[in-house]
Write a protein that holds these residues in place. Structure first.
Motif, PDB file in Angstrom:
ATOM      1  N   VAL A   1      -3.101  -1.410  -4.658  1.00 37.59           N
ATOM      2  CA  VAL A   1      -2.060  -0.385  -4.550  1.00 37.59           C
ATOM      3  C   VAL A   1      -2.412   0.601  -3.442  1.00 37.59           C
ATOM      4  O   VAL A   1      -1.563   0.959  -2.625  1.00 37.59           O
ATOM      5  N   VAL A   2      -3.660   1.024  -3.395  1.00 38.69           N
ATOM      6  CA  VAL A   2      -4.105   1.946  -2.340  1.00 38.69           C
ATOM      7  C   VAL A   2      -3.906   1.290  -0.974  1.00 38.69           C
ATOM      8  O   VAL A   2      -3.406   1.918  -0.032  1.00 38.69           O
ATOM      9  N   SER A   3      -4.249   0.004  -0.848  1.00 40.34           N
ATOM     10  CA  SER A   3      -4.084  -0.722   0.413  1.00 40.34           C
ATOM     11  C   SER A   3      -2.619  -0.837   0.808  1.00 40.34           C
ATOM     12  O   SER A   3      -2.270  -0.674   1.976  1.00 40.34           O
ATOM     13  N   THR A   4      -1.753  -1.112  -0.137  1.00 48.25           N
ATOM     14  CA  THR A   4      -0.326  -1.254   0.155  1.00 48.25           C
ATOM     15  C   THR A   4       0.271   0.067   0.622  1.00 48.25           C
ATOM     16  O   THR A   4       1.023   0.104   1.599  1.00 48.25           O
ATOM     17  N   VAL A   5      -0.067   1.154  -0.047  1.00 45.74           N
ATOM     18  CA  VAL A   5       0.442   2.480   0.347  1.00 45.74           C
ATOM     19  C   VAL A   5      -0.113   2.857   1.726  1.00 45.74           C
ATOM     20  O   VAL A   5       0.622   3.337   2.595  1.00 45.74           O
ATOM     21  N   THR A   6      -1.393   2.599   1.950  1.00 47.76           N
ATOM     22  CA  THR A   6      -2.026   2.894   3.238  1.00 47.76           C
ATOM     23  C   THR A   6      -1.382   2.086   4.363  1.00 47.76           C
ATOM     24  O   THR A   6      -1.044   2.624   5.417  1.00 47.76           O
ATOM     25  N   GLY A   7      -1.214   0.788   4.147  1.00 47.41           N
ATOM     26  CA  GLY A   7      -0.619  -0.079   5.162  1.00 47.41           C
ATOM     27  C   GLY A   7       0.813   0.296   5.477  1.00 47.41           C
ATOM     28  O   GLY A   7       1.232   0.289   6.637  1.00 47.41           O
ATOM     29  N   GLY A   8       1.564   0.643   4.450  1.00 53.26           N
ATOM     30  CA  GLY A   8       2.948   1.069   4.661  1.00 53.26           C
ATOM     31  C   GLY A   8       3.028   2.323   5.507  1.00 53.26           C
ATOM     32  O   GLY A   8       3.861   2.424   6.411  1.00 53.26           O
ATOM     33  N   ALA A   9       2.160   3.282   5.226  1.00 51.05           N
ATOM     34  CA  ALA A   9       2.148   4.531   5.989  1.00 51.05           C
ATOM     35  C   ALA A   9       1.726   4.279   7.439  1.00 51.05           C
ATOM     36  O   ALA A   9       2.327   4.825   8.368  1.00 51.05           O
ATOM     37  N   ALA A  10       0.723   3.446   7.632  1.00 52.36           N
ATOM     38  CA  ALA A  10       0.214   3.178   8.982  1.00 52.36           C
ATOM     39  C   ALA A  10       1.250   2.468   9.846  1.00 52.36           C
ATOM     40  O   ALA A  10       1.448   2.816  11.011  1.00 52.36           O
ATOM     41  N   THR A  11       1.947   1.483   9.280  1.00 43.92           N
ATOM     42  CA  THR A  11       2.899   0.703  10.074  1.00 43.92           C
ATOM     43  C   THR A  11       4.174   1.472  10.389  1.00 43.92           C
ATOM     44  O   THR A  11       4.929   1.066  11.269  1.00 43.92           O
ATOM     45  N   GLU A  12       4.424   2.587   9.706  1.00 44.04           N
ATOM     46  CA  GLU A  12       5.587   3.417  10.013  1.00 44.04           C
ATOM     47  C   GLU A  12       5.374   4.284  11.252  1.00 44.04           C
ATOM     48  O   GLU A  12       6.321   4.831  11.788  1.00 44.04           O
TER      49      GLU A  12
END
Length: 118
Positions: free
Chosen positions: A17-28
């Motif tokens: 979950v932490v990875s998914t939230v982090t990746g989503g924020a980074a790719t935006e």
């Protein structure tokens, strides 16, 4: 797994979950083409990851005062890399702390490649 205790009980948050939230924020962030795999493929190239594989491009560790996030990205050609990195660090820290209510000690960015903006 990360565990938080509240007055109503305990909350368990998986590293996925932490990875998914982090990746989503980074790719935006502007200038980020996508998340990159931590491991090099044949010929020294890095795999561009989809949403379902963000955990391959993010390492979550416990620090002294909070989480340490290592984020592996691919950036767009022609964009100032230092500006991209600074923006990704700010956004990832803000989104993880506000969404998951977890303290982030540091966000380390590793640029794995440069590609044309898609």
């Amino acid at each position: 797994m990360l565990e938080k205790n509240t007055n109503m009980g305990s909350i368990t948050i998986s590293l996925e979950v932490v990875s998914t939230v982090t990746g989503g924020a980074a790719t935006e962030c502007y200038g980020v083409v996508g998340m990159a795999s931590q491991k090099k493929l044949k010929d020294g190239f890095h795999e561009l990851l989809g949403k379902e594989n963000y955990s391959k491009g993010i390492e979550v560790k416990d620090g002294d005062t909070g989480l340490i996030l290592d984020v592996y990205i691919i950036v767009g050609y022609g964009v100032k890399i230092t500006e991209i990195i600074h923006e990704v660090q700010k956004k990832v820290k803000y989104v993880v702390e506000s969404t998951l209510d977890l303290h982030v000690e540091s966000v380390n960015i590793f640029v794995q490649g440069i590609r044309g903006m898609e």
